[in-house]
Design an enzyme around this catalytic site. Structure first.
Site, PDB file in Angstrom:
ATOM      1  N   LYS A   8       1.780   7.885   3.500  1.00  0.00           N
ATOM      2  CA  LYS A   8       1.569   6.474   3.804  1.00  0.00           C
ATOM      3  C   LYS A   8       0.947   6.268   5.184  1.00  0.00           C
ATOM      4  CE  LYS A   8       4.945   4.141   0.860  1.00  0.00           C
ATOM      5  NZ  LYS A   8       5.958   3.083   0.820  1.00  0.00           N
ATOM      6  N   ASN A  52       7.329   1.367  -4.141  1.00  0.00           N
ATOM      7  CA  ASN A  52       8.081   0.655  -5.170  1.00  0.00           C
ATOM      8  C   ASN A  52       7.450   0.752  -6.557  1.00  0.00           C
ATOM      9  OD1 ASN A  52      10.452  -0.707  -5.621  1.00  0.00           O
ATOM     10  ND2 ASN A  52       9.555  -2.738  -5.404  1.00  0.00           N
ATOM     11  N   PRO A  75       0.808  -1.221   0.000  1.00  0.00           N
ATOM     12  CA  PRO A  75       0.000   0.000   0.000  1.00  0.00           C
ATOM     13  C   PRO A  75       0.843   1.274   0.000  1.00  0.00           C
ATOM     14  CG  PRO A  75      -0.919  -1.593   1.529  1.00  0.00           C
ATOM     15  CD  PRO A  75       0.388  -2.155   1.067  1.00  0.00           C
ATOM     16  N   GLU A  76       0.574   2.151  -0.981  1.00  0.00           N
ATOM     17  CA  GLU A  76       1.263   3.429  -1.088  1.00  0.00           C
ATOM     18  C   GLU A  76       0.218   4.535  -0.989  1.00  0.00           C
ATOM     19  OE1 GLU A  76       3.962   3.321  -4.447  1.00  0.00           O
ATOM     20  OE2 GLU A  76       4.384   1.198  -4.127  1.00  0.00           O
TER      21      GLU A  76
END
Length: 392
Positions: A54, A174, A2-3
């Protein structure tokens, strides 16, 4: 994984799905949840959410502010698999580590679900101190925070590693870093300061007083820089709701949106933090030594299904043994041991000791030899049905 898009979509989901709901009672916590007990209890309260980078903050507020307890804030980090779900209280999902129950009948539960248990929560409304401004909701502050601190040693690293530094790129993870660098054709292992210092000159050109507002907007749209893409690329995911908690079956659309991350044909390398970065072309001058870029394998062509009417091939005992070995996938040492045993059996016949524990077979007593003429007469009479063979 999760971003920032997932956190913002989770906040939107909570505000939309729970805005009209009334919650009641205490907050339930699983024994293995990575967070403290929540000392909040109220007969009627509401839940609201706001995301920043985040992190996501929940606020529990009593409907009767005068009679109820003071508001309680919780700040969540999703780790690698955290999410929020609203479901019937009688059908709680697995790994629901924190649960808020509604007052309706039958009750429902807003659950913080985290199968891998890397996510956590803490009491209070304070965001993590070492995190910078959010790339989505605080874009101008985020941009200024980066450009005024380019002398920081964090920018001595490759740009792909700097993009994961939450002090400056709060919300980037990422898959986002791969997509951003790919769109700008920036090698992932180019020095971060080299990439970002060039933005100062672009910043001055965009602030040219001779340019009208429409020309400035057009210039930014046609020539977006890295910091702008850190803002606009996550917003694409949010606008399309590619990872919306209410539509968990749209992962195929998310994969179609990806242009670089995990895309077949792209190259990948591990950075100095052990994270894999996907890219196209040359990795850049600061690429780790001793590594060669690996190509993401292309999708295999679908296999032709076997004809159900076709007869199944005969399987010999030796072939069956080989199939069992392939299915189990034993260790290399075990494979070598079995191969050596098979070679010895082929060369020398059955190995000694294999019959240990088996029942001993006694040979049948030999019958007296029957003359050839009698044996022929027995067979002839049996074929013609003229009677039984004579006793010998």
């Amino acid at each position: 994984m999760p971003e920032c898009p997932e956190l913002h979509l989770a906040g939107r989901f909570i505000n939309g799905a729970c805005g009209a709901l009334v919650f009641a009672g205490g907050v339930e916590r699983s024994p293995v949840g990575r967070g403290p007990e929540v000392p909040f209890r109220c007969e009627a309260y509401s839940i609201s959410a706001v995301a920043r980078g985040k992190e996501l903050r929940l606020t529990l507020s009593a409907l009767d502010a005068a009679a109820g307890p003071p508001p309680q804030d919780l700040v969540f980090r999703f780790g690698m698999s955290g999410s929020f779900r609203l479901c019937p209280a009688a059908e709680l999902p697995r790994h629901a580590h924190l649960r808020f129950l509604t007052r309706e009948s039958p009750p429902r539960a807003l659950c913080f679900v985290d199968p891998r248990r890397f996510g956590s929560w803490r009491l209070g409304d304070a965001w993590q101190a070492e995190r910078g401004p959010c790339v989505i909701s605080e874009y101008q502050a985020f941009r200024e925070n980066v450009l005024k601190n380019l002398d920081d040693r964090a920018f001595d690293k490759p740009i792909c590693e700097a993009l994961l530094n939450q002090k400056y790129f709060n919300g980037i993870g990422n898959y986002l870093r791969a997509e951003i660098l790919y769109r700008l054709k920036i090698p992932p292992f180019e020095k971060a300061r080299t990439v970002l210092e060039a933005l100062k000159e672009q910043e001055m050109r965009k602030k040219d007083p001779s340019l009208t507002l429409s020309k400035k907007v057009k210039l930014r749209q046609e020539n977006p820089d890295l910091l702008e893409l850190c803002h606009t690329v996550p917003k694409e995911v949010i606008a399309a709701e590619l990872l919306d908690p209410e539509h968990t079956d749209n992962y195929a659309a998310f994969k179609d949106w990806l242009q670089c991350y995990l895309v077949p044909g792209m190259s990948s390398l591990r950075d100095r933090n052990g994270r894999t970065i996907w890219f196209q072309g040359q990795p850049g001058p600061m690429a780790p030594k001793g590594q060669r870029p690996r190509k993401t394998p292309r999708k295999k062509s679908p296999q032709v299904k076997a004809d159900p009417e076709a007869p199944s091939p005969k399987v010999t005992p030796r072939a069956a043994k080989q199939r069992r070995k392939a299915a189990v996938k034993p260790l290399k040492s075990e494979v070598k041991e079995e191969e050596r045993e098979e070679e010895e059996e082929e060369a020398d016949g059955p190995r000694k000791g294999r019959a240990r524990g088996r029942r001993k077979v006694t040979a049948a007593p030999a019958l007296p030899e029957v003359p050839l003429s009698v044996r022929r007469s027995c067979r002839t009479s049996a074929r013609r049905g003229k009677g039984a063979a004579p006793d010998v």
